[in-house]
Design an enzyme around this catalytic site. Structure first.
Site, short mmCIF file in Angstrom:
data_model
loop_
_atom_site.label_atom_id
_atom_site.label_comp_id
_atom_site.label_asym_id
_atom_site.label_seq_id
_atom_site.Cartn_x
_atom_site.Cartn_y
_atom_site.Cartn_z
N ILE A 66 0.83 -1.21 0.00
CA ILE A 66 0.00 0.00 0.00
C ILE A 66 0.86 1.25 0.00
O ILE A 66 0.57 2.22 -0.70
CB ILE A 66 -0.94 0.00 1.23
CG1 ILE A 66 -1.98 -1.12 1.09
CG2 ILE A 66 -1.63 1.35 1.39
CD1 ILE A 66 -2.82 -1.32 2.33
N TYR B 156 -1.55 -7.95 17.45
CA TYR B 156 -1.85 -7.10 16.30
C TYR B 156 -3.13 -6.30 16.52
O TYR B 156 -3.16 -5.07 16.32
CB TYR B 156 -1.97 -7.94 15.03
CG TYR B 156 -2.16 -7.11 13.79
CD1 TYR B 156 -1.09 -6.42 13.23
CD2 TYR B 156 -3.41 -6.99 13.18
CE1 TYR B 156 -1.26 -5.64 12.10
CE2 TYR B 156 -3.58 -6.21 12.05
CZ TYR B 156 -2.51 -5.54 11.52
OH TYR B 156 -2.69 -4.76 10.41
N LYS C 71 -3.56 -2.09 16.98
CA LYS C 71 -4.39 -1.27 16.10
C LYS C 71 -5.53 -0.58 16.86
O LYS C 71 -5.96 0.51 16.48
CB LYS C 71 -4.94 -2.13 14.96
CG LYS C 71 -3.84 -2.67 14.04
CD LYS C 71 -2.96 -1.56 13.48
CE LYS C 71 -1.94 -2.03 12.47
NZ LYS C 71 -1.10 -0.95 11.94
#
Length: 290
Positions: free
Chosen positions: A15, A167, A171
């Site tokens: 990305i 993870y 986030k």
């Protein structure tokens, strides 16, 4: 469109690389970041050739090292007098065995949470010089997973490590820290800087493919890959937040698919937000001193 100076971490692949190309095509000055110098040089030249934009540069740093992050920001300051957009794109999903950085921090929390905050704090003076600066942090829809229940007495998962938990929590905390940062900017009178966070969706990159996360998680990654969005689509929201006039004065919000969304607030409170903020600032504070 006014030429912006844009720094994107983790932009030699996926990305980040797609966003760098798109923004370079729009004529902006784009600084890509990578760990490997030869790869970063190659990507830099590739973007110049493909876009015709010669205002593409690169910086090298190991984002697992707070000292190296500080060195990279010092290098940026020598080259550029301001920063208009900081895209904290770099992130990772690690394996089933808990690992720590050279600074002694769990790798997932370090890279996905501490690093963006440290980088932003170190470049805040350069962002303040912009007429309209934007900070863009990367979260994930996985922050809504049941595994993302905060364990406040074990924030670096010394006793409760599991890769999807690490993870998801990194986030989730990124959303809280971004909100808090946006509020702190207003308190400091830095009304020319906004800070937002977004999720790119499930994107087909090499993200998460190189580590052993355990049989079930490995299988899920492999089975899901053909159904994931292409990186070109995954970068849309990044570019939108970096350039769109629609978000000119929007700050402290969570985005997906180029529109504002509501993150999960199941475990959120002003107290838990401040707890995570204070913890992160305590971790990075030694590297904020002159």
């Amino acid at each position: 469109m006014k030429n912006k100076i844009i720094l994107i971490t983790g932009s030699t692949d996926g990305i980040g690389k797609v966003a760098a190309k798109t923004l370079a095509k729009q004529g902006h000055t784009v600084i890509i970041h990578g760990r490997n110098r030869s790869k970063a040089q190659s990507v830099c030249e590739e973007i110049k050739l493909e876009t015709g934009n010669l205002k593409v540069d690169y910086l090298i740093a190991d984002l697992f090292s707070f000292a190296d992050i500080k060195r990279m920001t010092d290098e940026f300051k020598k080259k550029y007098d301001r920063l208009d957009v900081l895209i904290n794109n770099a992130g990772a999903f690690f394996g089933k065995v808990r690992e720590i950085t050279t600074d002694g921090h769990e790798k997932t929390i370090a890279l996905n949470l501490f690093t963006p905050l440290l980088l932003t704090e170190l470049l805040l003076a350069e962002l303040a010089k912009s007429a309209s600066a934007r900070i863009i942090n990367t979260s994930s829809a996985t922050h809504k997973m049941s595994a993302s229940k905060p364990i406040f007495n074990d924030l670096q998962l010394e006793k409760n490590y599991e890769p999807s938990r690490a993870y998801g929590l990194s986030k989730l905390y990124t959303i809280w820290v971004t909100r808090h940062f946006a509020s702190s900017l207003k308190e400091k009178g830095l009304n020319n800087i906004t800070a937002n966070v977004y999720h790119p969706g499930a994107v087909a990159t090499r993200f998460g493919q190189d580590s052993d996360k355990g049989f079930i998680s490995n299988l899920i990654f492999k089975v899901a890959l053909p159904f994931m969005t292409k990186p070109e689509k995954g970068a849309d929201t990044t570019v939108y937040l970096a350039t769109s006039g629609e978000v000119e004065n929007v700050s402290g919000k969570y985005f997906g698919k180029m529109k504002e969304e509501a993150p999960s607030d199941k475990y959120y409170s002003a107290e838990t937000e401040k707890m995570i903020w204070d913890y992160c600032m305590k971790i990075i504070s030694p590297y904020l001193k002159k």
